[in-house]
Design a protein around this motif. Sequence first.
Motif, mmCIF file in Angstrom:
data_model
loop_
_atom_site.group_PDB
_atom_site.id
_atom_site.type_symbol
_atom_site.label_atom_id
_atom_site.label_comp_id
_atom_site.label_asym_id
_atom_site.label_seq_id
_atom_site.Cartn_x
_atom_site.Cartn_y
_atom_site.Cartn_z
ATOM 1 N N PHE A 119 -61.677 -28.096 -35.499
ATOM 2 C CA PHE A 119 -61.731 -27.825 -36.937
ATOM 3 C C PHE A 119 -62.758 -26.718 -37.196
ATOM 4 O O PHE A 119 -63.857 -26.745 -36.641
ATOM 5 N N TYR A 120 -62.361 -25.770 -38.039
ATOM 6 C CA TYR A 120 -63.271 -24.700 -38.459
ATOM 7 C C TYR A 120 -63.394 -24.739 -39.981
ATOM 8 O O TYR A 120 -62.408 -25.028 -40.674
ATOM 9 N N PHE A 121 -64.592 -24.455 -40.464
ATOM 10 C CA PHE A 121 -64.865 -24.380 -41.903
ATOM 11 C C PHE A 121 -64.259 -23.079 -42.423
ATOM 12 O O PHE A 121 -64.641 -21.998 -41.965
ATOM 13 N N PHE A 175 -53.003 -22.012 -31.480
ATOM 14 C CA PHE A 175 -52.580 -21.627 -32.843
ATOM 15 C C PHE A 175 -53.472 -22.284 -33.869
ATOM 16 O O PHE A 175 -54.188 -23.244 -33.579
ATOM 17 N N LYS A 176 -53.399 -21.750 -35.085
ATOM 18 C CA LYS A 176 -54.218 -22.221 -36.207
ATOM 19 C C LYS A 176 -53.313 -22.680 -37.342
ATOM 20 O O LYS A 176 -52.334 -21.995 -37.674
ATOM 21 N N LEU A 177 -53.633 -23.828 -37.901
ATOM 22 C CA LEU A 177 -52.864 -24.367 -39.034
ATOM 23 C C LEU A 177 -53.789 -24.585 -40.225
ATOM 24 O O LEU A 177 -54.994 -24.787 -40.057
ATOM 25 N N THR A 196 -51.354 -15.909 -36.233
ATOM 26 C CA THR A 196 -52.066 -17.197 -36.208
ATOM 27 C C THR A 196 -51.835 -17.979 -34.907
ATOM 28 O O THR A 196 -52.266 -19.135 -34.818
ATOM 29 N N CYS A 197 -51.118 -17.364 -33.959
ATOM 30 C CA CYS A 197 -50.857 -18.012 -32.661
ATOM 31 C C CYS A 197 -51.245 -17.053 -31.546
ATOM 32 O O CYS A 197 -51.207 -15.844 -31.735
ATOM 33 N N ARG A 198 -51.479 -17.595 -30.369
ATOM 34 C CA ARG A 198 -51.426 -16.765 -29.161
ATOM 35 C C ARG A 198 -50.136 -17.111 -28.449
ATOM 36 O O ARG A 198 -49.882 -18.287 -28.155
HETATM 37 P P1 TMP Z 1 -60.020 -18.229 -31.436
HETATM 38 O O1 TMP Z 1 -59.796 -18.375 -29.959
HETATM 39 O O2 TMP Z 1 -60.438 -16.866 -31.845
HETATM 40 O O3 TMP Z 1 -60.917 -19.309 -31.962
HETATM 41 O O4 TMP Z 1 -58.581 -18.453 -32.137
HETATM 42 C C1 TMP Z 1 -57.836 -19.613 -31.948
HETATM 43 C C2 TMP Z 1 -56.469 -19.463 -32.597
HETATM 44 O O5 TMP Z 1 -56.583 -19.373 -34.002
HETATM 45 C C3 TMP Z 1 -55.695 -18.216 -32.172
HETATM 46 O O6 TMP Z 1 -54.327 -18.567 -32.006
HETATM 47 C C4 TMP Z 1 -55.827 -17.264 -33.306
HETATM 48 C C5 TMP Z 1 -55.995 -18.160 -34.494
HETATM 49 N N1 TMP Z 1 -56.906 -17.618 -35.499
HETATM 50 C C6 TMP Z 1 -56.462 -17.425 -36.789
HETATM 51 O O7 TMP Z 1 -55.297 -17.677 -37.105
HETATM 52 N N2 TMP Z 1 -57.341 -16.933 -37.710
HETATM 53 C C7 TMP Z 1 -58.620 -16.645 -37.404
HETATM 54 O O8 TMP Z 1 -59.368 -16.211 -38.278
HETATM 55 C C8 TMP Z 1 -59.084 -16.862 -36.055
HETATM 56 C C9 TMP Z 1 -60.495 -16.558 -35.660
HETATM 57 C C10 TMP Z 1 -58.182 -17.352 -35.145
#
Ligand code: TMP
Length: 233
Positions: A119-121, A175-177, A196-198
């Motif tokens: 979880f990220y703020f 990925f980020k949700l 938003t994904c790798r």
């Molecule tokens: P991270 O490895 O940079 O923490 O990123 C994890 C995943 O989240 C990656 O698939 C990219 C996505 N992401 C976002 O969608 N928005 C963001 O601001 C960040 C930093 C990562």
Amino acid sequence: MSGELLYEGKAKRVYGSDQDDAVVMEFKDDATAFNGEKRGQIAQKGVINRALTTRIYRYLEEHRIPTHVLAEIDDRRLLVRRLEMIGLEVVVRNRVAGSLCQRTGLEEGTGLQSPIVEFYFKNDRLGDPLLNDDHILALNLADESTIHDLRALALRVNRVLTPFLFERDLILVDFKLEFGRFQGQLMLGDEISPDTCRLWDRVSLNKLDKDRFRRDLGDVEEAYQEVWRRVQR
Ligand code: TMP
């Protein structure tokens, strides 16, 4: 169709609609990285991300994962439910990449015993810092049962999406949700796209996502188009 501008983010705009409980989400070609420090444009990104998000969210709905998507308006705009957003970014990781390389010292691509949920703020001023459950509770961003439900939903998305993409020769690395509530029910909001994904090619492990932009790897537009081609299969 679109009403007043309610919110402008780095990659999308949100407008009011003629329904109280729905808003219009518009996808831009603008791309940023490193919390907005790096800026650019990816030609046709908005069109591709709109199409990908619609296709993927439909597939998730078919697997009983509730999402905010209601209807397509045009090639850059979607009508979505107006959610009460939870101020967290929920990241799921299947392999080590990005910030997890820095945090663990492990090499990019290293496999994981089990998926990691983080979880990220959601706070640009602070650069979206990593939080644990205690931080989330103390900051009153979500209660215990919501944290549990977010984790479970994020892992369900991972279980549904990983094989869907693998069948299309794409490895879902992470990925980020973002989630919100609609009439009390937790739903998936925002988007799922190469922003938003790798996503890595199954065979070559070539990157087919925003890391091409973040790291100046070239062929950025081509990567987004390739993902869209494969997802249409
Ligand atoms: P991270 O490895 O940079 O923490 O990123 C994890 C995943 O989240 C990656 O698939 C990219 C996505 N992401 C976002 O969608 N928005 C963001 O601001 C960040 C930093 C990562």
